[in-house]
Enzyme design. Structure first.
Site, short mmCIF file in Angstrom:
data_model
loop_
_atom_site.label_atom_id
_atom_site.label_comp_id
_atom_site.label_asym_id
_atom_site.label_seq_id
_atom_site.Cartn_x
_atom_site.Cartn_y
_atom_site.Cartn_z
CB CYS A 114 12.14 2.25 -4.23
SG CYS A 114 10.50 3.94 -3.81
CG HIS A 250 12.47 0.47 -0.43
ND1 HIS A 250 12.73 2.14 -0.06
CD2 HIS A 250 11.63 0.56 -1.21
CE1 HIS A 250 11.47 2.54 -0.88
NE2 HIS A 250 11.65 1.88 -1.36
CG ASN A 280 8.53 4.48 -0.62
OD1 ASN A 280 9.84 4.88 -0.41
ND2 ASN A 280 8.25 3.55 -0.96
O1 UT7 Z 1 9.01 1.91 -2.83
C1 UT7 Z 1 8.01 1.62 -4.03
C2 UT7 Z 1 7.78 -0.03 -3.95
N1 UT7 Z 1 6.64 -0.30 -3.17
C3 UT7 Z 1 5.91 -0.20 -2.85
O2 UT7 Z 1 6.94 -1.70 -2.60
C4 UT7 Z 1 4.67 -0.55 -2.29
C5 UT7 Z 1 3.71 -2.13 -2.34
N2 UT7 Z 1 2.72 -2.33 -2.43
C6 UT7 Z 1 1.72 -1.88 -1.19
O3 UT7 Z 1 3.24 -1.66 -0.27
C7 UT7 Z 1 0.29 -2.01 -0.57
O4 UT7 Z 1 0.01 -2.64 -1.87
C8 UT7 Z 1 0.00 -0.91 -0.17
C9 UT7 Z 1 0.21 -0.20 0.95
C10 UT7 Z 1 0.13 0.32 -1.79
C11 UT7 Z 1 -1.71 -1.17 -0.36
O5 UT7 Z 1 -1.86 -2.79 0.95
P1 UT7 Z 1 -2.88 -3.51 0.06
O6 UT7 Z 1 -2.81 -4.63 0.87
O7 UT7 Z 1 -2.38 -4.16 -1.38
O8 UT7 Z 1 -4.57 -2.65 -0.32
P2 UT7 Z 1 -4.69 -2.58 -1.82
O9 UT7 Z 1 -4.64 -1.36 -2.74
O10 UT7 Z 1 -5.51 -4.41 -2.10
O11 UT7 Z 1 -6.18 -1.87 -1.13
C12 UT7 Z 1 -6.84 -2.77 0.44
C13 UT7 Z 1 -8.60 -1.78 0.58
C14 UT7 Z 1 -9.25 -1.82 -1.26
O12 UT7 Z 1 -10.05 -1.12 -1.10
P3 UT7 Z 1 -11.40 -2.67 -1.92
O13 UT7 Z 1 -11.02 -1.84 -3.10
O14 UT7 Z 1 -10.87 -4.07 -1.40
O15 UT7 Z 1 -13.05 -1.88 -1.70
C15 UT7 Z 1 -8.31 -0.43 -1.44
O16 UT7 Z 1 -9.23 1.14 -2.23
O17 UT7 Z 1 -7.87 -0.36 0.92
C16 UT7 Z 1 -8.83 0.58 -0.13
N3 UT7 Z 1 -7.66 1.48 0.21
C17 UT7 Z 1 -8.22 2.19 1.36
N4 UT7 Z 1 -8.33 2.22 2.47
C18 UT7 Z 1 -8.12 3.30 3.56
C19 UT7 Z 1 -6.71 1.64 -0.14
N5 UT7 Z 1 -5.41 2.82 -0.18
C20 UT7 Z 1 -6.44 3.14 1.76
C21 UT7 Z 1 -6.16 4.11 2.61
N6 UT7 Z 1 -6.91 4.48 3.37
N7 UT7 Z 1 -5.58 5.19 2.33
#
Ligand code: UT7
Length: 323
Positions: A114, A250, A280
């Site tokens: 990225c 980005h 992304n």
């Molecule tokens: O381009 C390279 C760089 N990449 C990035 O910069 C990405 C960096 N990370 C992010 O943007 C975020 O961490 C995400 C968008 C990937 C995730 O957001 P988050 O606020 O960190 O959510 P999380 O991973 O902590 O997930 C929260 C909850 C989880 O459930 P539990 O464990 O709390 O029960 C996940 O399982 O949301 C759940 N979850 C979803 N729910 C509905 C994860 N993906 C989904 C989904 N739909 N698609």
């Protein structure tokens, strides 16, 4: 006298197929509301089955050439930033060179995931400043839809396909910050974090693999490292936050984009955001955002632009330029 790498033209290309968040609701335990609230993404574009990364890149490159009033043979070099080249080799860049009908110069790929476009800009700048090339086309192009695990809701809803291209040209400058062109660069990587964002396959393992990401971990690194690299590049260029006209980050996550800008001291209205429409697109995200901002009349000649990106590796960096 100082040689500067000045932007002469920019263009972008997005595949026709637009995929709204609602499309994922049929196959995954997810919702439009979750995707928007956690990432800011509303839709993304996916390449057609027979459309490759170099196809997208060639379309964007042709548009950048038109914008610059140039033809392919005016270029000395093409650098493509990509992690999703059509084939293991040759490079996507040589495919673009052929697609443009360019009969001279040299072409190669840069792979910093990225952060790839920032690394490619830095590489092009070094070649221009050292006198190796006068005109360099820098392209970010990706088909990340090809490395998605469609059963993984934590990654497959986040990425999209696209390409953006810009042309840099050597011009004389005074050496101070009033010059147009690239004013400073800062590049970083830390391989200790290679396992928080990676593809679990490759040539050496005889598989294609899928993208795997510990999103929360990447997020934890992102805002801090992006704000720090942007500040380092701004310090090198002697540019203060007040002097920044546009931050073009980005486009991974709206919360990372806004958190980073806040830490940099740049108000939200001076931040270019396209993540809502493109998702992304990895190395393509910054040139896509730059091109959209130019086409909307936002970025004007003479304005100061700061780009910053982080991705797999981890690799991250920033470039400060005067448009
Ligand atoms: O381009 C390279 C760089 N990449 C990035 O910069 C990405 C960096 N990370 C992010 O943007 C975020 O961490 C995400 C968008 C990937 C995730 O957001 P988050 O606020 O960190 O959510 P999380 O991973 O902590 O997930 C929260 C909850 C989880 O459930 P539990 O464990 O709390 O029960 C996940 O399982 O949301 C759940 N979850 C979803 N729910 C509905 C994860 N993906 C989904 C989904 N739909 N698609």
């Amino acid at each position: 006298m100082t040689i500067r790498a000045v932007v002469r033209g920019i263009g972008h290309y997005l595949p026709e197929r637009v995929v709204p968040n609602s499309e994922f609701e049929d196959t995954l335990d997810t919702s439009h509301e979750w995707i928007v609230s956690r990432s800011g993404i509303h839709q993304r574009h996916f390449a057609a089955e027979n459309e490759t990364t170099s196809d997208l890149a060639t379309h964007a490159a042709n548009r950048a050439l038109s914008a610059a009033g140039m033809v392919a043979d005016d270029l000395d070099a093409i650098i493509v930033a990509t992690s999703t080249a059509d084939l293991t080799f040759p490079s996507a860049a040589t495919m673009v060179q052929n697609g443009l009908g360019m009969m001279r110069g040299f072409a190669y790929d840069v792979q910093a995931v990225c952060a790839g476009f920032v690394f490619a800009l830095a590489t092009a700048n070094a070649q221009i400043v050292s006198g190796q090339a006068k005109r360099v086309m820098v392209i970010g192009a990706e088909t990340f839809s090809r490395i998605m695990d469609w059963e993984d809701r934590t990654t497959s809803v986040l990425f999209g396909d696209g390409a953006g291209a810009l042309i840099l040209e050597a011009q004389d400058g005074t050496g101070d910050k009033s010059d147009r062109g690239i004013l400073s660069v800062d590049l970083n990587s830390d391989g200790r974090h290679r396992d928080i964002l990676y593809v679990d396959g490759g040539v050496s393992t005889q598989t294609t693999g899928y993208l795997r990401m510990q999103g929360k971990e990447v997020f934890r690194h992102a805002v801090e490292k992006l704000a720090a690299t942007a500040q380092t590049a701004m310090d090198r260029a002697k540019i203060t936050a007040d002097e920044v006209d546009w931050v073009v980050p980005h486009q991974a996550n709206i919360r990372i984009i806004q958190g980073t800008a806040k830490k940099m001291g740049v108000p939200d209205e001076r931040v270019v955001k396209t993540v809502q429409n493109h998702g992304n697109t990895s190395a393509a995200s910054i040139p896509l955002a730059l091109s959209v901002a130019v086409s909307e009349g936002k970025i004007q000649p003479g304005q100061v632009v700061v780009t910053e990106a982080i991705g797999g590796g981890l690799a991250w960096g920033a470039v400060v330029l005067r448009w």
